[in-house]
Design a protein around this motif. Structure first.
Motif, mmCIF file in Angstrom:
data_model
loop_
_atom_site.group_PDB
_atom_site.id
_atom_site.type_symbol
_atom_site.label_atom_id
_atom_site.label_comp_id
_atom_site.label_asym_id
_atom_site.label_seq_id
_atom_site.Cartn_x
_atom_site.Cartn_y
_atom_site.Cartn_z
ATOM 1 N N PRO A 234 0.826 -1.205 0.000
ATOM 2 C CA PRO A 234 0.000 0.000 0.000
ATOM 3 C C PRO A 234 0.860 1.255 0.000
ATOM 4 C CG PRO A 234 -0.018 -1.010 2.162
ATOM 5 C CD PRO A 234 0.712 -1.943 1.264
ATOM 6 N N SER A 235 0.249 2.384 -0.277
ATOM 7 C CA SER A 235 0.957 3.654 -0.338
ATOM 8 C C SER A 235 1.638 3.954 0.999
ATOM 9 C CB SER A 235 -0.033 4.761 -0.678
ATOM 10 O OG SER A 235 0.662 5.940 -0.913
ATOM 11 N N GLY A 236 2.884 4.399 0.918
ATOM 12 C CA GLY A 236 3.594 4.800 2.133
ATOM 13 C C GLY A 236 4.238 3.657 2.888
ATOM 14 N N CYS A 237 4.276 2.451 2.295
ATOM 15 C CA CYS A 237 4.823 1.321 3.048
ATOM 16 C C CYS A 237 6.333 1.226 2.903
ATOM 17 C CB CYS A 237 4.171 0.023 2.598
ATOM 18 S SG CYS A 237 4.640 -0.459 0.942
ATOM 19 N N GLY A 238 6.934 2.082 2.082
ATOM 20 C CA GLY A 238 8.390 2.080 1.985
ATOM 21 C C GLY A 238 8.943 1.494 0.695
ATOM 22 N N LYS A 239 8.092 1.296 -0.296
ATOM 23 C CA LYS A 239 8.551 0.700 -1.558
ATOM 24 C C LYS A 239 9.572 1.593 -2.249
ATOM 25 C CE LYS A 239 4.422 0.858 -3.378
ATOM 26 N NZ LYS A 239 3.549 1.486 -2.399
ATOM 27 N N SER A 240 9.217 2.859 -2.421
ATOM 28 C CA SER A 240 10.140 3.768 -3.101
ATOM 29 C C SER A 240 11.420 3.901 -2.309
ATOM 30 C CB SER A 240 9.503 5.146 -3.263
ATOM 31 O OG SER A 240 8.385 5.063 -4.087
ATOM 32 N N THR A 241 11.305 3.959 -0.995
ATOM 33 C CA THR A 241 12.493 4.083 -0.157
ATOM 34 C C THR A 241 13.449 2.925 -0.406
ATOM 35 O OG1 THR A 241 11.120 5.167 1.482
ATOM 36 C CG2 THR A 241 13.273 4.389 2.207
ATOM 37 N N MET A 242 12.886 1.723 -0.523
ATOM 38 C CA MET A 242 13.731 0.553 -0.754
ATOM 39 C C MET A 242 14.438 0.671 -2.107
ATOM 40 S SD MET A 242 13.089 -3.193 0.231
ATOM 41 C CE MET A 242 12.062 -4.102 -0.862
HETATM 42 N N1 LIG Z 1 12.677 12.259 2.764
HETATM 43 C C1 LIG Z 1 11.753 11.813 3.627
HETATM 44 N N2 LIG Z 1 11.609 12.398 4.832
HETATM 45 C C2 LIG Z 1 10.697 11.955 5.721
HETATM 46 N N3 LIG Z 1 9.864 10.943 5.490
HETATM 47 C C3 LIG Z 1 9.947 10.316 4.308
HETATM 48 C C4 LIG Z 1 10.886 10.727 3.312
HETATM 49 N N4 LIG Z 1 10.738 9.915 2.245
HETATM 50 C C5 LIG Z 1 9.750 9.063 2.551
HETATM 51 N N5 LIG Z 1 9.275 9.287 3.791
HETATM 52 C C6 LIG Z 1 8.222 8.534 4.474
HETATM 53 O O1 LIG Z 1 8.546 7.180 4.422
HETATM 54 C C7 LIG Z 1 7.403 6.399 4.141
HETATM 55 C C8 LIG Z 1 7.649 5.526 2.952
HETATM 56 O O2 LIG Z 1 7.760 6.336 1.822
HETATM 57 P P1 LIG Z 1 7.871 5.730 0.361
HETATM 58 O O3 LIG Z 1 8.048 6.858 -0.584
HETATM 59 O O4 LIG Z 1 8.909 4.674 0.352
HETATM 60 O O5 LIG Z 1 6.431 5.093 0.172
HETATM 61 P P2 LIG Z 1 5.876 4.272 -1.061
HETATM 62 O O6 LIG Z 1 5.646 2.894 -0.576
HETATM 63 O O7 LIG Z 1 6.735 4.430 -2.234
HETATM 64 O O8 LIG Z 1 4.475 4.970 -1.283
HETATM 65 P P3 LIG Z 1 3.739 5.360 -2.665
HETATM 66 O O9 LIG Z 1 3.080 4.140 -3.148
HETATM 67 O O10 LIG Z 1 2.749 6.370 -2.203
HETATM 68 O O11 LIG Z 1 4.767 5.902 -3.581
HETATM 69 C C9 LIG Z 1 6.239 7.348 3.965
HETATM 70 O O12 LIG Z 1 5.465 7.358 5.141
HETATM 71 C C10 LIG Z 1 6.896 8.683 3.761
HETATM 72 O O13 LIG Z 1 6.109 9.688 4.353
#
Ligand SMILES: Nc1ncnc2c1ncn2[C@@H]1O[C@H](COP(=O)(O)OP(=O)(O)OP(=O)(O)O)[C@@H](O)[C@H]1O
Ligand SMILES: [Mg+2]
Lengths: 284, 269, 367
Positions: free
Chosen positions: C42-50
């Protein structure tokens, strides 16, 4: 942690510039204001309040300070009163040529300040363009003397010179207003004038306040305008300061005058901001 | 009611055009009388002449002042834009602690009267027994130009998409190459606008130069000296006309450059 | 099937915090060479971060990242053998399509001729031939996507990272691009790591899927296993639809099997035990809507129960029903493919029907 220090490295030259070329000289100026003059034009670097005492004891200085503040206040009021309608016009009435209007308004500001003030001297003088024009048109038969070399000519010239600084912030705050609010107000039965008083004017107050500060602060310390069009009755504090660094050759006293004028302006600006903040808080 | 609104609009329109005329009046007066064949700057006009301009081009001291002004303005424009670029970059890309107060410090030169900047610098340089001259003026001018550079470049760089830079890093470019190939080209209109505007500010500045230029007068300082001589007034008008004309061209170009992308940015939001 | 290969990308106990917020929590995973690997959540679970961590655009607080046999701890983003297709494409607006694609080769020291050839081949591969002079703002969404793809692939990375590359496209274009991406991956033979929150996309394209939630990996498995054998109720609900019914363990046999009482469905026997299995344990059983068969008559099936239709909705290729089974409080959802003759009307609201299922189609989850 190398990564986090990058912005500070990037900022440090600029901050260093402001510190060394502005803050440090101001500090030195402050210290110098407690110096005196020794025989032979040398500074006497023992600290004394003599310069400040001199300012208090002789009434002429207070008069000039008060006049400077009075002239600047008048300039601020006049400039904003004249700028508001044009800012309103560009924000709400002009539809297609906004950028052209903005460029036209900004352009004069970028041309030489000295030359613009000089032009006013030429316009308002005894043998100047206005007088000679009116005479040759037969409207008056004697040139009018009161046009130049008095506080009024300083006020006119300054409000011309600072017009851009009043129009732009007011325009920006007007432009930000959500047009739906105005539609809603007229939908609720407000007349245009009422909705202006109840919505547009209060919401544009931040721009007006910014404009007031932007104009008031530097005009108190303006030198060129009173020097060129002020005459003896229109002299302002900066002319006094310049004289101490020039002809009178009493730098410490000039420094003291500078310190007092900065202090006055800062104090007035702070009071004004506090007042303005209270006012806007009451409106919301 | 619609009628009343129309009338209000008409009134404001008329006022605005009138105000614009008031704004441009002094600037129009200078060229008009610079071609007038008389020592006196008054009506009625006496006839067309270009002799004031000829007088101007024959005066070697003007050329010297012009050269000094050009050197100072170039140095001030380049240096302040460079500093402005660094600061704007730091403030728009990175998260900086105390950003508001830092910005306040950067904008400080805007609120201190030029006279005070001039005399305080004079006092300091004198106290340090440093000589005055061109470089002292450059120092003062870089200081007053710097906030303008920062403001212009920040407004240009604020909307930058961070992922463009990340893409560049990801595609094998170092941080420096990313700056050269992505950030700088995108910021270029802002950089040019900043160089042009700071150049004009420095070129037109009088007070700081008045105190610090010593025996190397800039053009405005030279003009100031000429104002005392009534005989020199017409040629001073001619000089002013030339300066204003060039400033106009430069600034109009810079403004156009700076605002060109603004509507596009709004549309994409 | 490819587990004997050495990993192309390996994360070992990687954690990443933003301030107090734990975006990645002790992640370990290994992605094989030439694998199409999806990260779903789901959105915000950390996929992009990984993904950004792998690309070198973020730095882990702890843990280890390997690409091939190299530890990436000291390798900056521009030195890593992987390239990324960004969520918003991040096409350089000041460069033409051709220059965008050539951007990643500026440091490669190629001769002009070789460079042009490479770019031309790449543009052909992503069907952008003839557009190299265009500026990005003259491109459609699908074309931009292809530019981003070409720009990354032309560097011949070991690993291609894709952050929701199809999210901005409309449905039909998305389906076409899904197909093309899969073909492209097979033809270039490199590892693709795709981030998506579209489960159908993940199921149809991937060799394996990692399901994430709140910075943790819940399950890594093939699409088939993720769908048929979800290891927890989170995964089961996130992928596809699922009916959950409260149940109680009735008996634990010596041979390892258990008997469970499921209200409305009677007594079911399972061969696998839950970790905390004991007599009287309250837990849930689950069954996917399409594994329940609906009919107007009772069938011969081993499990066949009767119920009332609460809602009936017709979706074209299939119909969905909500049915309350006698003796069970929560209504179950049933999906049926409309394969019958035209004119045959599906069961309507209030009608009494029979549901049959294979007992093996039921899954069990702890509460
Ligand atoms: N630079 C940052 N500073 C603070 N919090 C961050 C930062 N980047 C991401 N986050 C937080 O880390 C969490 C994971 O973010 P991420 O972008 O990995 O989500 P995602 O799974 O890719 O979501 P989406 O599907 O919406 O793209 C989110 O709650 C976001 O708010
Ligand atoms: Mg994301």
């Amino acid at each position: 942690m190398r990564k986090n220090s990058v912005p500070y490295w990037l900022l440090s030259p600029g901050i260093l510039l402001v510190s060394v070329v502005l803050l440090l000289p101001l500090a030195i100026l402050f210290v110098a204001s407690f110096w005196g003059m020794a025989q032979g034009g040398e500074f006497d670097t023992s600290l004394t309040f003599a310069n400040y005492q001199k300012m208090l004891e002789r009434p002429g200085y207070a008069t000039i300070f008060l006049r400077s503040i009075g002239i600047s206040s008048a300039v601020t009021l006049l400039t904003i009163a004249l700028a508001y309608p044009i800012a309103y016009y560009v924000a709400f009435d002009v539809r297609h040529r906004k950028i052209l209007w903005l460029v036209l308004i900004t352009l004069p500001f970028w041309t030489s300040y000295l030359l613009r003030v000089f032009a006013w001297k030429v316009i308002l003088g005894w043998n100047g363009i206005l007088n000679s024009g009116l005479v040759s048109l037969g409207i008056i038969d004697q040139p009018i003397g009161i046009l130049l070399y008095n506080p009024l000519s300083v006020i006119i010239t300054l409000s011309h010179a600072w017009a851009t600084f009043a129009i732009l912030p007011i325009y920006l705050s007007l432009e930000k207003i959500d047009r739906n609010l105005l539609d809603a107000a007229s939908d609720l039965g407000d007349s245009p004038w009422r909705s202006f008083l109840r919505i547009t004017l209060p919401l544009s107050m931040p721009g007006v306040i910014a404009a007031a500060l932007i104009i008031f602060i530097p005009t108190v310390g303006d030198y060129i305008t009173p020097a060129l069009v002020g005459g003896p009755d229109g002299l302002m504090v900066s002319n006094l300061i310049q004289a101490q660094f020039g002809r009178a050759n009493n730098w410490p006293f000039g420094a003291a005058l500078s310190v007092v004028s900065i202090a006055c302006v800062t104090l007035l600006a702070l009071m004004f901001t506090a007042f303005a903040r209270k006012l806007t808080a009451r409106i919301h | 009611m619609a009628g009343m609104r129309r009338i209000g609009q008409r009134l404001r329109g008329t006022f605005s055009w009138g105000y614009l005329f008031f704004l441009y009046l002094p600037i129009l007066i200078l060229p008009l009388f610079s071609f007038n064949d008389s020592y006196y700057i008054s009506f009625p006009l006496k006839g067309f002449t270009t002799r004031w301009y000829q007088e101007l081009s024959a005066d070697p001291s003007i050329l010297g002042a012009l050269l000094t002004s050009l050197q100072i303005a170039c140095a001030a424009a380049v240096l302040s834009t460079l500093l402005g670029l660094m600061s704007a970059r730091a403030l728009t890309r990175h998260r900086v602690r105390g950003e508001k107060s830092l910005l306040g410090v950067i904008m400080l030169p805007l609120v201190v009267p030029e006279l005070i900047i001039g005399v305080s610098l004079l006092t300091m340089l004198n106290h340090a027994s440093a000589g005055l001259g061109k470089w002292a003026v450059v120092l003062g001018h870089v200081l007053i130009c710097y906030p303008f550079s920062v403001a212009i470049l920040m407004s240009r760089m604020e909307g930058f998409d961070k992922s463009l830079e990340e893409a560049s890093l990801d595609l094998g470019s170092t941080h420096w190459q990313t700056f050269r190939w992505v950030v700088l080209p995108l910021a270029l209109p802002g950089v040019i606008a900043s160089v042009l505007l700071t150049f004009t500010i420095s070129f037109d500045e009088f007070l700081i130069a008045f105190f610090l230029s010593s025996n190397e007068p800039t053009l405005p300082v030279y003009i100031w000296g000429q104002l005392r001589f009534p005989k020199k007034l017409p040629s001073t008008l001619a000089l002013g006309t030339a300066i204003i004309f060039v400033s106009f061209a430069v600034v109009a170009f810079a403004e156009w450059l700076r605002r060109r992308d603004a509507p596009k940015k709004e549309a994409s939001q | 099937m490819t587990t004997d290969k050495r990993p192309a990308v390996e994360l070992q106990q990687v954690s990443k915090c933003f301030g107090d917020f734990r975006a990645l929590d002790n992640i370990s995973l290994a992605i094989h060479e030439a694998e199409f690997f999806s990260i779903l959540g789901p959105s915000g679970c950390g996929k992009s971060t990984m993904l950004r961590l792998i690309a070198g655009l973020e730095h882990a607080d702890s843990g280890k990242l390997m690409i091939g046999d190299r530890d990436m701890a000291e390798v900056p983003a521009y030195g890593r053998p992987c390239n990324m297709v960004f969520q918003n494409y991040a096409i350089f607006p000041h460069l033409s399509v051709g220059d965008n694609v050539a951007y990643g080769l500026r440091n490669a020291g190629l001769k002009k001729r070789a460079l042009e050839e490479k770019i031309e081949n790449m543009l052909n591969a992503v069907q952008l031939a003839g557009l190299e002079k265009r500026k990005p703002d003259q491109l459609s969404g699908g074309q931009r996507q292809r530019v981003a793809l070409a720009r990354a692939l032309v560097r011949e990375p070991k690993v291609l990272l894709l952050d929701e590359p199809l999210g901005a496209l409309d449905k039909s274009l998305r389906e076409q691009m899904q197909h093309e991406l899969r073909e492209l991956q097979q033809s270039v033979g490199i590892t693709f790591i795709l981030v998506t929150h579209d489960q159908e996309e993940a199921l149809s394209m991937s060799d394996r899927i990692a399901v994430m939630s709140e910075g943790r990996i819940l399950q890594i498995a093939t699409p088939l296993d993720i769908y048929e054998q979800p290891n927890c109720s989170h995964v089961a609900t996130f992928i596809g639809d699922m009916n959950f019914i409260d149940a109680t363990t009735d008996d634990v046999q010596d041979d390892g099997s258990v008997e469970v009482i499921v209200p409305g469905f009677g007594r079911l026997r399972f061969n696998q035990r839950l970790p905390s299995e004991r007599r009287g344990l309250a837990h849930r059983v689950a069954i996917r809507p399409e594994k329940l068969r609906i009919s107007r008559q009772q069938t011969e099936a081993e499990l066949c129960v009767s119920g009332l239709v609460v809602t009936s909705s017709y979706w074209g290729d299939q119909s969905q029903f909500q049915i309350t089974v006698d003796g069970c409080d929560t209504p179950v959802t049933v999906a049926a493919h409309n394969v019958g003759q035209s004119g045959e009307t599906p069961p309507a609201r209030g009608e009494r029907v029979w549901l049959s299922a294979r007992p093996g189609a039921f899954l069990r989850f702890e509460n």
